[in-house]
Design a protein around this motif. Structure first.
Motif, PDB file in Angstrom:
ATOM      1  N   SER A 416       1.804   7.400   3.591  1.00 34.30           N
ATOM      2  CA  SER A 416       0.503   7.846   4.101  1.00 34.30           C
ATOM      3  C   SER A 416       0.543   9.099   4.955  1.00 34.30           C
ATOM      4  O   SER A 416      -0.516   9.642   5.288  1.00 34.30           O
ATOM      5  CB  SER A 416      -0.151   6.709   4.894  1.00 34.30           C
ATOM      6  OG  SER A 416      -0.455   5.629   4.031  1.00 34.30           O
ATOM      7  N   LYS A 419      -1.453  11.932   3.517  1.00 34.16           N
ATOM      8  CA  LYS A 419      -2.918  11.892   3.449  1.00 34.16           C
ATOM      9  C   LYS A 419      -3.599  13.073   4.143  1.00 34.16           C
ATOM     10  O   LYS A 419      -4.611  13.578   3.629  1.00 34.16           O
ATOM     11  CB  LYS A 419      -3.431  10.569   4.007  1.00 34.16           C
ATOM     12  CG  LYS A 419      -3.112   9.384   3.087  1.00 34.16           C
ATOM     13  CD  LYS A 419      -3.459   8.046   3.716  1.00 34.16           C
ATOM     14  CE  LYS A 419      -3.109   6.901   2.770  1.00 34.16           C
ATOM     15  NZ  LYS A 419      -3.301   5.575   3.385  1.00 34.16           N
ATOM     16  N   ARG A 458      -5.425  -1.660  -0.098  1.00 32.67           N
ATOM     17  CA  ARG A 458      -5.480  -1.110   1.254  1.00 32.67           C
ATOM     18  C   ARG A 458      -5.168  -2.215   2.259  1.00 32.67           C
ATOM     19  O   ARG A 458      -5.194  -3.404   1.915  1.00 32.67           O
ATOM     20  CB  ARG A 458      -6.842  -0.481   1.527  1.00 32.67           C
ATOM     21  CG  ARG A 458      -8.044  -1.399   1.362  1.00 32.67           C
ATOM     22  CD  ARG A 458      -9.318  -0.656   1.692  1.00 32.67           C
ATOM     23  NE  ARG A 458     -10.511  -1.477   1.494  1.00 32.67           N
ATOM     24  CZ  ARG A 458     -11.731  -1.125   1.904  1.00 32.67           C
ATOM     25  NH1 ARG A 458     -11.897   0.027   2.542  1.00 32.67           N
ATOM     26  NH2 ARG A 458     -12.764  -1.901   1.688  1.00 32.67           N
ATOM     27  N   SER A 475      -5.870   4.525   7.568  1.00 34.45           N
ATOM     28  CA  SER A 475      -4.950   4.841   6.473  1.00 34.45           C
ATOM     29  C   SER A 475      -5.367   4.119   5.190  1.00 34.45           C
ATOM     30  O   SER A 475      -4.599   3.359   4.585  1.00 34.45           O
ATOM     31  CB  SER A 475      -3.514   4.466   6.852  1.00 34.45           C
ATOM     32  OG  SER A 475      -2.585   5.189   6.082  1.00 34.45           O
ATOM     33  N   ASN A 477      -5.838   3.602   1.611  1.00 38.12           N
ATOM     34  CA  ASN A 477      -5.294   4.083   0.341  1.00 38.12           C
ATOM     35  C   ASN A 477      -6.384   4.287  -0.709  1.00 38.12           C
ATOM     36  O   ASN A 477      -6.349   5.250  -1.489  1.00 38.12           O
ATOM     37  CB  ASN A 477      -4.253   3.101  -0.214  1.00 38.12           C
ATOM     38  CG  ASN A 477      -2.997   3.052   0.631  1.00 38.12           C
ATOM     39  OD1 ASN A 477      -2.745   3.948   1.431  1.00 38.12           O
ATOM     40  ND2 ASN A 477      -2.208   2.009   0.440  1.00 38.12           N
ATOM     41  N   TYR A 533      -1.889   9.156  -1.826  1.00 39.26           N
ATOM     42  CA  TYR A 533      -1.528   8.481  -0.574  1.00 39.26           C
ATOM     43  C   TYR A 533      -0.008   8.313  -0.434  1.00 39.26           C
ATOM     44  O   TYR A 533       0.483   7.438   0.282  1.00 39.26           O
ATOM     45  CB  TYR A 533      -2.263   7.139  -0.411  1.00 39.26           C
ATOM     46  CG  TYR A 533      -2.040   6.115  -1.506  1.00 39.26           C
ATOM     47  CD1 TYR A 533      -1.013   5.178  -1.407  1.00 39.26           C
ATOM     48  CD2 TYR A 533      -2.872   6.059  -2.616  1.00 39.26           C
ATOM     49  CE1 TYR A 533      -0.816   4.223  -2.380  1.00 39.26           C
ATOM     50  CE2 TYR A 533      -2.688   5.109  -3.603  1.00 39.26           C
ATOM     51  CZ  TYR A 533      -1.654   4.191  -3.486  1.00 39.26           C
ATOM     52  OH  TYR A 533      -1.461   3.244  -4.462  1.00 39.26           O
TER      53      TYR A 533
END
Length: 673
Positions: A416, A419, A458, A475, A477, A533
């Motif tokens: 992550s 991202k 997620r 975070s 996804n 991600y």
């Protein structure tokens, strides 16, 4: 008619005599031939042109073999001989008297530099009348004037001192220092010789046979000091035991020392004795069979600068007289390599791993100066130089954490922490509106039948539509997978390429290039969604990741990372990856990740910290439910912004996930703020 015939005969005779004089060989002609042979180092042909007296006084060994040996030993090249021609008057006299003297100058390059000297060639006519020609009266002064009356040509070399490797504060990362040269005096060994030798062999990581071979050498007597091995003076645990053994002596010597040991092993590297294979590839003027050479790390990368150049002196020695220097090249010691590394930060980061595997890059995000490049676990570079046993080497090779692997040069799935880059690409190409919320239901998402049974998952559900800030805080996804599918594979790949994917990082130390996928594209939609991600096949190095985050701290410009003090500071690698406004959006979001999101472990620091976490699931297949995980955190002081740390810890599934990386980075930032 008779008078006319006689007149014509007289004229013809005069013409013939004139032609005969013009065709007669001159000393110039012969010396030019001699010089041609000399410049081509055709010494045997030169010998054939010597006078009979010279050949009687000097054999072919005295001249030909001596020339060959001296020119080879001195590595003579670019040989040039010029001479001063006789005036017409002097030439006529020489032709009449059968003797000539030609001054000449010799210029040549040698192992010690240019050699130039002036000398004279005395030439004599010899041979029967019809075959009479010119020969050279030779003596050793033709080789070097200084040996005309005897004397030997000598050659000495002076080894250069290897340059040190220093950190930004000129603290040594590698230096030449006093070490112990441990040896034995055979006549002083105690009664239990074999037991003592076995103990010495064990302490010095040598074989008993190797010690016996040293002791049995022809030059060894009872009072002879027999050197065995050098060891650092810091190895007191070993030396204390050695010096208790009768006959063991330690002499002061100079050796290479690595003060940070394991903490900078992969970065600094170590030197070792040159191998036969390397010796064949290297310039024999620079390396000899006993020389040390950089084997890994900075020692290898900057070998040419660190090594220096040997000093060489060519001289003539005569008994009872002072040596005469013919040519001399001063020794050129190796250069010091001054890096941007901070030894204290390097050591603190390495120690924070406490033996766990992982990698960290720390940089100044404003200047690009690299403050630390860490790979954990590691090995002791001092042991690599001064003796590592086979069992210790086998242990390093068989260690499942692979301490011999240099992780900071390698690439890994970023999870992550990618991202913010995905977000920046979407903001720049207009596919992401930071204020637009996306309705996401449930904990998993699939984009239809083409995905089969695969779903993006997620870690937490949202209370309503998910916008960019919320997606980064939690975070999410699914949010980034959806955004990537919406922008398309080509757009994401192009954006990542702008961030430096697929190209070598402009960095002094070789770092593996980051990649978006094995094929270089993201045409497969599942692969595209995962890449957004930080999963799938996308990989980054920790240094590239740190450099990429500088984009948000420099108004959209990604700063070029540097390693040497001499490099330009604050140089831009890529301009305008995002706008000022978009950079501000990202900075606010990275702060919220700590205050409200997945990096809360940094919230209690004594000063504000911003950053992004990442957890990478290391599944062998897309169908696997669980696997090992790596934890990432990229963090920096929100206000000072003078250090940015990109840390990855491997196998964090039993250590608390990515929060372990957050805790370590926070501790380090606290220590150095």
């Amino acid at each position: 008619m008779k008078r006319v015939t006689l007149l014509l005969s007289a004229v013809l005779l005069m013409v013939m005599v004139g032609c005969s004089d013009d065709d007669e060989v001159t000393p110039h002609d012969r010396f030019e031939t001699y010089v041609d042979h000399w410049q081509n180092q055709e010494f045997a042909k030169m010998y054939d042109m010597l006078t009979s007296e010279s050949q009687q006084e000097y054999s072919t060994e005295d001249m030909v073999d001596r020339y060959i040996k001296i020119y080879e030993d001195l590595e003579i090249t670019d040989l040039s001989i010029s001479y001063t021609a006789l005036t017409d008057k002097d030439l006529d006299t020489a032709m009449e008297e059968g003797s000539a003297t030609l001054p000449f100058t010799v210029e040549m390059e040698s192992i010690a530099g240019k050699i130039t000297f002036d000398y004279e060639a005395t030439m004599s006519q010899q041979g029967e009348e019809e075959e009479k020609t010119w020969f050279i009266n030779w003596d050793p002064g033709f080789i070097l004037p200084e040996i005309k009356e005897g004397g030997e040509i000598g050659l000495t070399t002076t080894d250069p001192t290897r340059g040190n490797i220093l950190d930004r504060n000129h603290m040594p990362l590698a230096l030449n220092d006093n070490v112990w040269e441990i040896g034995l005096v055979p006549g002083e060994l105690g009664e239990n010789v074999e037991a003592d030798i076995e103990k010495i062999a064990s302490l010095l990581n040598m074989s008993v046979d190797a010690i016996h071979n040293q002791l049995d050498a022809s030059w060894v007597g009872d009072d002879t000091f027999v050197p065995l091995r050098k060891i650092p003076k810091t190895s007191t645990e070993i030396t204390d035991q050695l010096f208790e053994i009768d006959g063991v002596i330690g002499n002061n010597a100079t050796g290479r020392i690595y003060p940070l040991g394991e903490a900078a092993a992969h970065l600094v590297g170590y030197i070792r004795q040159i191998t036969a294979e390397q010796l064949e590839e290297k310039d024999p003027n620079v390396y000899g069979p006993n020389d040390m050479i950089g084997n890994t790390g900075l020692e290898r990368a900057y070998e040419e600068q660190l090594k220096g150049e040997k000093g060489v002196k060519i001289y003539v020695s005569k008994e009872g007289e002072e040596d005469i220097t013919i040519a001399e090249k001063e020794v050129k010691n190796g250069e010091n390599i001054i890096t941007t590394i901070d030894a204290n930060i390097q050591e603190a980061i390495f120690n924070s791993y406490e033996g766990e595997a992982g990698t960290t890059s720390a940089i100044d995000p404003k200047t690009g100066e690299t403050l630390a490049l860490v790979s954990s676990p590691a090995y002791d570079p001092n042991a690599m130089i001064y003796g590592i046993s086979q069992s210790e080497w086998d242990e390093l090779q068989n260690d499942p954490k692979n301490p011999l692997l240099n992780r900071f040069t390698a690439t890994f799935a970023p999870g992550s922490v990618i991202k913010p880059l995905t977000a920046a690409i979407g903001l720049q190409n207009g596919t992401i509106d930071p204020d637009e919320g996306i309705e996401i239901n449930g904990m998993s998402w699939s984009n239809g039948e083409n995905w089969g049974e695969y779903e993006v998952r997620r870690v937490s559900e949202s209370d309503g539509p998910v916008d960019l800030k919320d997606a980064l805080e939690r975070s999410d996804n699914i949010y980034f997978a959806m955004q990537a599918v919406n922008m398309g594979g080509d757009s994401l790949v192009n954006g990542l390429k702008q961030f430096g994917f697929g190209e070598n990082i402009p960095f002094e130390y070789p770092i593996e290039a980051s990649t978006v996928s094995r094929s270089g594209d993201l045409n497969d939609e599942v692969l595209l969604a995962n890449a957004a991600y930080g999963q799938g096949e996308i990989e980054m190095s920790s240094l590239h990741l740190a450099a990429a985050y500088t984009t948000f701290l420099n108004n959209g410009n990604m700063i070029k990372p540097t390693l040497l003090e001499s490099e330009e500071k604050g140089a831009v690698w890529v301009e305008s990856l995002v706008s000022d406004e978009q950079a501000t959006i990202m900075l606010d979001a990275l702060r919220s990740v700590v205050t409200n999101g997945t990096a809360r472990a940094a919230k209690e620091a004594s000063f504000p910290i911003s950053g992004k976490t990442g957890t990478v699931e290391l599944k062998l297949t897309l169908d696997e439910e669980e696997g090992a995980t790596n934890g990432w955190f990229v963090g920096y002081p929100t206000e000072d912004q003078d250090i940015l740390i990109a840390m990855m810890v491997e196998q964090v599934q039993e250590l608390g996930g990515s929060s372990i990386a957050v805790e370590k980075v926070t501790d380090i930032l606290e220590q150095f703020q």
